[in-house]
Design a protein around this motif. Structure first.
Motif, PDB file in Angstrom:
ATOM      1  N   TRP A  28       0.922  -1.171   0.143  1.00  0.00           N
ATOM      2  CA  TRP A  28      -0.048   0.096   0.014  1.00  0.00           C
ATOM      3  C   TRP A  28       1.009   1.433  -0.034  1.00  0.00           C
ATOM      4  CZ3 TRP A  28      -4.904   0.188  -1.150  1.00  0.00           C
ATOM      5  CH2 TRP A  28      -5.624  -1.098  -0.950  1.00  0.00           C
ATOM      6  N   GLU A  29       0.544   2.370  -0.852  1.00  0.00           N
ATOM      7  CA  GLU A  29       1.413   3.497  -1.132  1.00  0.00           C
ATOM      8  C   GLU A  29       0.475   4.614  -1.479  1.00  0.00           C
ATOM      9  OE1 GLU A  29       3.846   2.579  -4.458  1.00  0.00           O
ATOM     10  OE2 GLU A  29       4.781   0.917  -3.383  1.00  0.00           O
ATOM     11  N   ILE A  30       1.206   5.734  -1.208  1.00  0.00           N
ATOM     12  CA  ILE A  30       0.607   6.808  -1.704  1.00  0.00           C
ATOM     13  C   ILE A  30       0.979   7.306  -2.832  1.00  0.00           C
ATOM     14  CG2 ILE A  30       0.105   7.932   0.577  1.00  0.00           C
ATOM     15  CD1 ILE A  30       2.585   9.657   0.317  1.00  0.00           C
ATOM     16  N   PRO A  31       0.310   8.162  -3.739  1.00  0.00           N
ATOM     17  CA  PRO A  31       0.608   8.403  -5.184  1.00  0.00           C
ATOM     18  C   PRO A  31       2.189   8.754  -5.176  1.00  0.00           C
ATOM     19  CG  PRO A  31      -1.497   9.117  -4.961  1.00  0.00           C
ATOM     20  CD  PRO A  31      -0.682   8.553  -3.504  1.00  0.00           C
ATOM     21  N   ALA A  32       2.782   8.442  -6.151  1.00  0.00           N
ATOM     22  CA  ALA A  32       4.284   8.987  -6.118  1.00  0.00           C
ATOM     23  C   ALA A  32       4.829   8.886  -7.551  1.00  0.00           C
ATOM     24  CB  ALA A  32       5.232   8.255  -4.933  1.00  0.00           C
ATOM     25  N   ARG A  38       0.489  15.959 -11.391  1.00  0.00           N
ATOM     26  CA  ARG A  38       0.453  15.114 -12.674  1.00  0.00           C
ATOM     27  C   ARG A  38       0.235  13.639 -11.926  1.00  0.00           C
ATOM     28  NH1 ARG A  38       4.751  15.327 -14.816  1.00  0.00           N
ATOM     29  NH2 ARG A  38       5.870  13.676 -13.759  1.00  0.00           N
ATOM     30  N   GLU A  39       1.095  13.022 -10.946  1.00  0.00           N
ATOM     31  CA  GLU A  39       0.996  11.760 -10.271  1.00  0.00           C
ATOM     32  C   GLU A  39      -0.364  11.616  -9.831  1.00  0.00           C
ATOM     33  OE1 GLU A  39       3.159   9.573 -10.936  1.00  0.00           O
ATOM     34  OE2 GLU A  39       4.616  10.584 -11.950  1.00  0.00           O
ATOM     35  N   LEU A  40      -0.952  12.504  -8.967  1.00  0.00           N
ATOM     36  CA  LEU A  40      -2.036  12.464  -8.353  1.00  0.00           C
ATOM     37  C   LEU A  40      -3.077  12.033  -9.362  1.00  0.00           C
ATOM     38  CD1 LEU A  40      -3.650  12.418  -5.691  1.00  0.00           C
ATOM     39  CD2 LEU A  40      -4.093  14.997  -5.954  1.00  0.00           C
ATOM     40  N   TRP A  41      -3.206  12.766 -10.434  1.00  0.00           N
ATOM     41  CA  TRP A  41      -4.150  12.393 -11.308  1.00  0.00           C
ATOM     42  C   TRP A  41      -4.176  11.260 -12.198  1.00  0.00           C
ATOM     43  CZ3 TRP A  41      -3.802  12.049 -16.610  1.00  0.00           C
ATOM     44  CH2 TRP A  41      -4.839  12.287 -17.579  1.00  0.00           C
ATOM     45  N   GLU A  42      -2.889  10.978 -12.474  1.00  0.00           N
ATOM     46  CA  GLU A  42      -2.550   9.523 -13.173  1.00  0.00           C
ATOM     47  C   GLU A  42      -2.873   8.388 -12.284  1.00  0.00           C
ATOM     48  OE1 GLU A  42       1.350   9.871 -14.515  1.00  0.00           O
ATOM     49  OE2 GLU A  42       0.793  11.102 -16.255  1.00  0.00           O
ATOM     50  N   GLU A  43      -2.592   8.504 -11.032  1.00  0.00           N
ATOM     51  CA  GLU A  43      -2.606   7.426 -10.398  1.00  0.00           C
ATOM     52  C   GLU A  43      -4.040   7.217  -9.383  1.00  0.00           C
ATOM     53  OE1 GLU A  43       0.936   6.725  -7.814  1.00  0.00           O
ATOM     54  OE2 GLU A  43       2.157   6.425  -9.507  1.00  0.00           O
ATOM     55  N   THR A  44      -4.613   8.118  -9.289  1.00  0.00           N
ATOM     56  CA  THR A  44      -5.862   8.287  -8.519  1.00  0.00           C
ATOM     57  C   THR A  44      -7.114   9.058  -9.241  1.00  0.00           C
ATOM     58  OG1 THR A  44      -5.581  10.251  -7.043  1.00  0.00           O
ATOM     59  CG2 THR A  44      -4.594   8.241  -6.542  1.00  0.00           C
ATOM     60  N   HIS A  45      -6.797   9.659 -10.221  1.00  0.00           N
ATOM     61  CA  HIS A  45      -7.880  10.622 -10.977  1.00  0.00           C
ATOM     62  C   HIS A  45      -8.350  11.408 -10.161  1.00  0.00           C
ATOM     63  CE1 HIS A  45     -10.677  10.338 -14.788  1.00  0.00           C
ATOM     64  NE2 HIS A  45      -9.589  11.112 -14.900  1.00  0.00           N
ATOM     65  N   LEU A  46      -7.607  11.978  -9.323  1.00  0.00           N
ATOM     66  CA  LEU A  46      -8.142  13.170  -8.398  1.00  0.00           C
ATOM     67  C   LEU A  46      -7.184  14.328  -8.591  1.00  0.00           C
ATOM     68  CD1 LEU A  46      -8.153  11.204  -4.928  1.00  0.00           C
ATOM     69  CD2 LEU A  46     -10.162  11.986  -6.356  1.00  0.00           C
ATOM     70  N   ARG A  47      -8.145  15.456  -8.244  1.00  0.00           N
ATOM     71  CA  ARG A  47      -6.974  16.748  -8.282  1.00  0.00           C
ATOM     72  C   ARG A  47      -7.591  17.430  -6.795  1.00  0.00           C
ATOM     73  NH1 ARG A  47     -10.739  20.757 -12.101  1.00  0.00           N
ATOM     74  NH2 ARG A  47     -12.707  20.796 -10.961  1.00  0.00           N
ATOM     75  N   ALA A  48      -6.688  18.298  -6.296  1.00  0.00           N
ATOM     76  CA  ALA A  48      -6.513  19.040  -5.357  1.00  0.00           C
ATOM     77  C   ALA A  48      -6.419  20.490  -5.189  1.00  0.00           C
ATOM     78  CB  ALA A  48      -5.462  18.470  -4.475  1.00  0.00           C
ATOM     79  N   GLU A  90     -11.145  15.504 -14.449  1.00  0.00           N
ATOM     80  CA  GLU A  90     -11.917  15.152 -15.792  1.00  0.00           C
ATOM     81  C   GLU A  90     -10.649  14.845 -16.454  1.00  0.00           C
ATOM     82  OE1 GLU A  90     -13.704  18.630 -16.839  1.00  0.00           O
ATOM     83  OE2 GLU A  90     -15.311  18.491 -15.360  1.00  0.00           O
ATOM     84  N   GLY A  91     -11.190  14.245 -17.714  1.00  0.00           N
ATOM     85  CA  GLY A  91     -10.204  13.814 -18.765  1.00  0.00           C
ATOM     86  C   GLY A  91     -10.040  12.150 -18.744  1.00  0.00           C
ATOM     87  N   GLU A  92      -9.180  11.780 -19.791  1.00  0.00           N
ATOM     88  CA  GLU A  92      -8.727  10.536 -19.888  1.00  0.00           C
ATOM     89  C   GLU A  92      -7.232  10.267 -19.189  1.00  0.00           C
ATOM     90  OE1 GLU A  92     -10.413   7.804 -20.840  1.00  0.00           O
ATOM     91  OE2 GLU A  92     -12.264   8.956 -21.240  1.00  0.00           O
ATOM     92  N   ARG A  93      -7.231   9.076 -18.477  1.00  0.00           N
ATOM     93  CA  ARG A  93      -6.023   8.831 -17.847  1.00  0.00           C
ATOM     94  C   ARG A  93      -5.019   8.227 -18.706  1.00  0.00           C
ATOM     95  NH1 ARG A  93      -6.455   5.171 -14.449  1.00  0.00           N
ATOM     96  NH2 ARG A  93      -4.381   5.581 -13.172  1.00  0.00           N
ATOM     97  N   TYR A  94      -3.864   8.153 -18.490  1.00  0.00           N
ATOM     98  CA  TYR A  94      -2.830   7.511 -19.428  1.00  0.00           C
ATOM     99  C   TYR A  94      -3.030   5.896 -19.249  1.00  0.00           C
ATOM    100  CZ  TYR A  94       0.007   5.836 -15.337  1.00  0.00           C
ATOM    101  OH  TYR A  94       0.125   5.218 -14.248  1.00  0.00           O
TER     102      TYR A  94
END
Length: 219
Positions: free
Chosen positions: A86-90, A106-116, A148-152
């Motif tokens: 278990w990890e946090i986005p990185a 970018r890592e937060l969006w790519e790995e969890t599809h979240l923004r802050a 929003e948007g498609e993830r990689y």
């Protein structure tokens, strides 16, 4: 037990730059993102010692926490330790010249599809300074929402990645029980709890664009 007392008044309670003379250096191995360097270093007594270490571009990690005190975590296989952690986005700072904050977003969006909306520097660390020059900046991200948007397109270990929102208290218990061992997750969880209890609370954390001497932008 012997009381060693406080540090001498002329010794700052902070890490300071220092570089011992390098007699020779070689890069015997270069991989996709990192390499191994061999330095012959002159010691203070005049002797020369060999030091082998991983050369690393640096990393960012994100402890993202929502209004219900849940942390965004991922779970994936890590081959060197033969564990699913278990990890946090990185992710690596592998885009030349990119500042750490955009990389973290970018890592937060790519790995969890979240923004802050709210970003702070939570803590900086060297992962294993006896064996690598890797430096990591862990950000605290709050006021989360779905991006929003498609993830990689994911591949390799990331194709098997799990995602979850886990209560901070559950992570705290698991960390102290030795059940969670990822460096960034453990450090991030404990740093967040310490910051909450400190003077000024989370508002006292450094701004997201605070200087980072270990990985200065443009260096």
């Amino acid at each position: 037990m012997t009381d060693t007392g406080n540090p001498p008044t002329d010794t700052p309670l902070r890490d300071t730059p220092e570089s011992w003379p390098v007699v020779s250096t070689d890069l015997p191995f270069t991989g996709k993102k990192t390499g191994v360097r061999t330095d012959e270093v002159r010691m203070p007594d005049g002797s020369v010692a060999r030091r082998d270490y991983q050369v690393h571009p640096g990393s960012v990690a994100v402890l993202a926490i929502d209004g219900r005190d849940r942390v965004a975590v991922i779970r994936q296989y890590r081959h060197p330790v033969r564990r699913r952690l278990w990890e946090i986005p990185a992710g690596l700072l592998d885009v030349p010249g990119e500042p750490p904050l955009p990389a973290a977003r970018r890592e937060l969006w790519e790995e969890t599809h979240l923004r802050a909306e709210d970003w702070r520097v939570l803590v900086d660390l060297y992962t294993s300074p006896g064996g690598t020059d890797e430096a990591v900046r862990i950000f605290l991200a709050r006021e989360l929402s779905s991006a929003e948007g498609e993830r990689y397109e994911v591949s390799e270990e990331e194709a098997d990645m799990e995602r979850a929102m886990v209560p901070l208290e559950d992570l705290r218990r698991a960390v102290l029980a030795g059940e969670l061992q990822n460096t960034c997750l453990v450090t991030g969880v404990l740093a967040l709890l310490a910051a909450r209890g400190g003077p000024g609370g989370l508002d006292a954390l450094r701004p997201a664009d605070a200087p980072w001497p270990a990985r200065p932008v443009g260096a």
